[in-house]
Design a protein around this motif. Sequence first.
Motif, PDB file in Angstrom:
ATOM      1  N   MET A  36       0.832  -1.202   0.000  1.00  0.00           N
ATOM      2  CA  MET A  36       0.000   0.000   0.000  1.00  0.00           C
ATOM      3  C   MET A  36       0.868   1.253   0.000  1.00  0.00           C
ATOM      4  N   LEU A  83      -2.113  -1.141  -3.723  1.00  0.00           N
ATOM      5  CA  LEU A  83      -3.237  -0.248  -3.413  1.00  0.00           C
ATOM      6  C   LEU A  83      -2.673   1.105  -3.017  1.00  0.00           C
ATOM      7  N   LEU A 157     -12.893  -0.786  -2.324  1.00  0.00           N
ATOM      8  CA  LEU A 157     -11.588  -1.387  -2.631  1.00  0.00           C
ATOM      9  C   LEU A 157     -11.713  -2.903  -2.653  1.00  0.00           C
ATOM     10  N   VAL A 168      -5.104  -1.095  -7.275  1.00  0.00           N
ATOM     11  CA  VAL A 168      -6.315  -0.369  -6.907  1.00  0.00           C
ATOM     12  C   VAL A 168      -5.931   1.077  -6.645  1.00  0.00           C
ATOM     13  N   LEU A 178      -6.757   0.998   3.098  1.00  0.00           N
ATOM     14  CA  LEU A 178      -5.823   0.446   2.110  1.00  0.00           C
ATOM     15  C   LEU A 178      -5.271  -0.903   2.565  1.00  0.00           C
TER      16      LEU A 178
END
Length: 459
Positions: A36, A83, A157, A168, A178
């Motif tokens: 993330m 993400l 998400l 994403v 996230l």
Amino acid sequence: MTVVIGCGAGFSGDRTDAAGPLVEALRRYDAPCALMFETLGERTLAAAQLRRVTDSEGGDEPLLEAFLAPVLADCLSSGITVLGNFGAANPEAARRRVAALAAAANIPDARLGVVDGDDLRDRLASLDWTPWEGERRPLPDADAVVAANAYLGAEPLLEALHRRAQVVITGRVADPALALAPLRYHHGWAPDDWDRLAAGVLAGHLIECGTQVTGGYFADPGVKEVPGMATLGYPIVEVERDGRLVVTKPPGTGGLVTEQTVREQLLYEIHDPSAYLTPDVVLDLSEVTIRQVGPDRVAVSGARGRPAPETLKTTVSFLDGHQGEAEISYAGPNAVARAGLARETLRQRLADRCPPSLRARFDLIGVSSVFDGDVVGQPGSNRGAPDDVRLRLAVEHDRREVVELATQELLALYCCGPAGGGGVRRRHSRRLKTASYLIPREQVRPQVTLYLGDSLHAP
């Protein structure tokens, strides 16, 4: 089963070489992994909205390529989901840039999920707004609003992951979402399994600020020593299906993960440890336990959860007048006294020439600049006074011409004294303010769009 998540950025402007060691470490796990990037703050997003006003193709994360280019191919080829809230004010622009990076890496059909629906500027009049606790400001006029973004949770998400997105891209989401989304996806946590959702939010919260949990913000020489500050490892969290987790970092990197670093991050930005409100769950930290289980490995357990709030926080950024800043330096013997005389001269000039509604602040950088310069750091009050001082003036007013006049008065100190002033810098800008509100959850409508590279992919 264990799910492993690394965090490659804690804010926009973070180190751009951090993700390489993370990806190298994640590839060694025999477990589902995600990476993330958390790059948004409230003012970061407002600044992105301002950029989009002048450039319809802009408004996303400026460092997107620097963050992703070194690791995107390895992530896609290794099954590491990425993400990031790179989208800021323009998720579609970020998607195009990620698609270009994937094409350059010979992966033109990368599956890219775009989450939007957080931007509410076009719906200001139709929504039910309640000022956030402590706020008394009514909703600004629509023509002054630069940004109005709701904090989305992990649900959209998660939808993107169920549609097999490899990357994403979001705008404004709650930072822990996230991490929570891939945890829900791989662990199969139900949307009302509040204790597990609380554990996922806690995992995201512990790593969302990057190296704050691995020693960066913790470091205080002589008090809290941290090795390898130039090569800090960014955090990794290993999360079990039952919600137990371990915080660690890539081997061979600088920094440290201890009970103390984890405890500081645990309480970061937490107003009520028994009720940390997020879009996905209300997190109760009051029974959380923290235990060192190995070098740079800290186990965390005991998170409890309650049903999510019925409202979502929304941050509104709006233009409100003008602001200016100007500085001048004084150096050598008696520098503090000369800077103090300059400050008092400038204070009197502004009182004589500017409207009473001008708001001004004076700082003697080198004596007092974080605390109020009018309260501490008076010339002559400190022994061993510095011989290099910079006088800073900050002003704000509804009219730009008043702000420009005020900073011009500092410029005039070049010749109007006291002696030795130099290095003047001035800047002026529109004043951007933010305020927080609550709106009913059902009035926010997140949307998920899936692309194969540059091609829209049907549901």
